[in-house]
Enzyme design. Structure first.
Site, PDB file in Angstrom:
ATOM      1  CE  LYS A  50      -4.449   9.317   8.126  1.00  0.00           C
ATOM      2  NZ  LYS A  50      -4.558   8.498   6.916  1.00  0.00           N
ATOM      3  CG  ASP A  68      -7.867   9.116   5.925  1.00  0.00           C
ATOM      4  OD1 ASP A  68      -7.977   8.937   7.150  1.00  0.00           O
ATOM      5  OD2 ASP A  68      -6.812   8.890   5.299  1.00  0.00           O
ATOM      6  CG  PHE A  75      -4.954   5.938   2.401  1.00  0.00           C
ATOM      7  CD1 PHE A  75      -4.095   6.576   3.277  1.00  0.00           C
ATOM      8  CD2 PHE A  75      -5.256   4.595   2.638  1.00  0.00           C
ATOM      9  CE1 PHE A  75      -3.550   5.907   4.367  1.00  0.00           C
ATOM     10  CE2 PHE A  75      -4.703   3.904   3.721  1.00  0.00           C
ATOM     11  CZ  PHE A  75      -3.857   4.577   4.586  1.00  0.00           C
ATOM     12  CG  ASN A 100      -1.894   1.102   1.283  1.00  0.00           C
ATOM     13  OD1 ASN A 100      -1.612   2.200   0.802  1.00  0.00           O
ATOM     14  ND2 ASN A 100      -3.044   0.854   1.870  1.00  0.00           N
ATOM     15  CG  ASP A 148      -3.502  -5.935   9.533  1.00  0.00           C
ATOM     16  OD1 ASP A 148      -3.443  -6.107   8.301  1.00  0.00           O
ATOM     17  OD2 ASP A 148      -4.533  -6.198  10.192  1.00  0.00           O
TER      18      ASP A 148
HETATM   19  P1  ITT Z   1      -0.777  -4.136   3.118  1.00  0.00           P
HETATM   20  O1  ITT Z   1      -1.484  -5.304   3.777  1.00  0.00           O
HETATM   21  O2  ITT Z   1       0.004  -4.536   1.909  1.00  0.00           O
HETATM   22  O3  ITT Z   1       0.022  -3.327   4.087  1.00  0.00           O
HETATM   23  P2  ITT Z   1      -3.466  -3.110   2.775  1.00  0.00           P
HETATM   24  O4  ITT Z   1      -4.014  -1.862   2.142  1.00  0.00           O
HETATM   25  O5  ITT Z   1      -4.069  -4.425   2.351  1.00  0.00           O
HETATM   26  O6  ITT Z   1      -1.887  -3.123   2.543  1.00  0.00           O
HETATM   27  P3  ITT Z   1      -4.412  -3.623   5.463  1.00  0.00           P
HETATM   28  O7  ITT Z   1      -4.639  -5.067   5.216  1.00  0.00           O
HETATM   29  O8  ITT Z   1      -3.741  -3.213   6.744  1.00  0.00           O
HETATM   30  O9  ITT Z   1      -3.546  -2.935   4.318  1.00  0.00           O
HETATM   31  O10 ITT Z   1      -5.808  -2.881   5.322  1.00  0.00           O
HETATM   32  C1  ITT Z   1      -5.961  -1.626   5.848  1.00  0.00           C
HETATM   33  C2  ITT Z   1      -7.141  -0.931   5.211  1.00  0.00           C
HETATM   34  O11 ITT Z   1      -7.755  -0.130   6.241  1.00  0.00           O
HETATM   35  C3  ITT Z   1      -6.657   0.039   4.157  1.00  0.00           C
HETATM   36  O12 ITT Z   1      -6.674  -0.554   2.896  1.00  0.00           O
HETATM   37  C4  ITT Z   1      -7.653   1.177   4.317  1.00  0.00           C
HETATM   38  O13 ITT Z   1      -8.809   0.860   3.628  1.00  0.00           O
HETATM   39  C5  ITT Z   1      -7.972   1.178   5.797  1.00  0.00           C
HETATM   40  N1  ITT Z   1      -7.109   2.141   6.483  1.00  0.00           N
HETATM   41  C6  ITT Z   1      -6.024   1.872   7.255  1.00  0.00           C
HETATM   42  N2  ITT Z   1      -5.435   2.993   7.668  1.00  0.00           N
HETATM   43  C7  ITT Z   1      -6.155   4.003   7.145  1.00  0.00           C
HETATM   44  C8  ITT Z   1      -6.027   5.393   7.188  1.00  0.00           C
HETATM   45  O14 ITT Z   1      -5.017   5.977   7.822  1.00  0.00           O
HETATM   46  N3  ITT Z   1      -6.928   6.135   6.541  1.00  0.00           N
HETATM   47  C9  ITT Z   1      -7.940   5.558   5.858  1.00  0.00           C
HETATM   48  N4  ITT Z   1      -8.125   4.257   5.744  1.00  0.00           N
HETATM   49  C10 ITT Z   1      -7.243   3.456   6.384  1.00  0.00           C
END
Ligand code: ITT
Length: 203
Positions: free
Chosen positions: A176, A156, A153, A10, A70
């Site tokens: 943030k 948010d 993203f 991500n 995560d």
């Molecule tokens: P990796 O596992 O490769 O790190 P991912 O996007 O699949 O990437 P996660 O499994 O941790 O990551 O899923 C986290 C999701 O939660 C992410 O895709 C966002 O939709 C949401 N999320 C996490 N942190 C956020 C933030 O700071 N602002 C907005 N949405 C967030």
């Protein structure tokens, strides 16, 4: 400078992490930059378990110090959903405009007092020769009534901070990072990595 791999696909997380750890004297390299293309099965039942799974998988492949995040959104009215399934909610490739609209519609008619939610981040650091350490950070807010803001993203634009009168997508990246779940978890894990590096000056 010491290289640390950030085990994420991500790019938004990479951008935020680089801001949060800007003054930390280590080189953060993405999996892509490290030439690692691994398929990681996130089958843990908590944010912490999934963060450890990601960090240790890439540590096993690379032999390096590896950081992983995560994270997700817990909506109290929805029993904590989407929670650890935040990325997979309504399908991994579904646009966030659709996911956000669905959460808003599931909360139709629900008053502010019951719209409470939080972002959670578990940050894990895996080491070549020591036990993995994981730290959690959270930020509390409420689910808004419509999307607002262009920064950030994912969820948010619907994560509203009553005390700021805006969503986390309306904060600057620095604002943030200063208060976010990710900022808190990564600043805690930075201390753990700094301690490790002090004890392993040759690593
Ligand atoms: P990796 O596992 O490769 O790190 P991912 O996007 O699949 O990437 P996660 O499994 O941790 O990551 O899923 C986290 C999701 O939660 C992410 O895709 C966002 O939709 C949401 N999320 C996490 N942190 C956020 C933030 O700071 N602002 C907005 N949405 C967030």
């Amino acid at each position: 400078m010491k290289n640390i791999i950030f085990a994420t696909g991500n790019l938004n997380k990479v951008r935020e992490l680089r801001g949060i750890l800007a003054d930390f004297p280590v080189e953060i390299i993405s999996m892509k930059e490290a030439g690692i293309d691994a398929d990681i099965v996130e089958d843990g039942s908590t944010f912490e378990e999934n963060a450890v799974i990601k960090a240790e998988k890439i540590r096993d492949i690379s032999g390096c110090i590896v950081l992983a995040d995560d994270s997700g959104l817990e909506v109290d009215y929805l029993g904590g959903a989407p929670g650890i399934y935040s990325a997979r909610f309504l399908g991994e490739k579904t646009p966030y405009s659709v996911k956000n609209a669905e959460i808003i519609s599931r909360l139709q008619g629900v008053p502010d007092s019951s719209r409470t939610a939080r972002f959670v981040c578990a940050a894990a650091a895996a080491f070549p020769d020591e036990a993995t350490v994981v730290r959690r950070g959270t930020i509390e807010g409420i689910i808004g009534y419509k999307e607002a803001g262009e920064n950030g993203f994912g969820y948010d634009p619907i994560f509203f901070l009553p005390e700021r009168g805006m969503t986390t997508a309306q904060l600057s990246p620095e604002e943030k990072n200063a208060i976010s779940h990710r900022g808190k978890a990564l600043r805690a894990i930075r201390e753990v990595i700094a301690d490790y590096l002090e004890r392993h000056p040759q690593s």
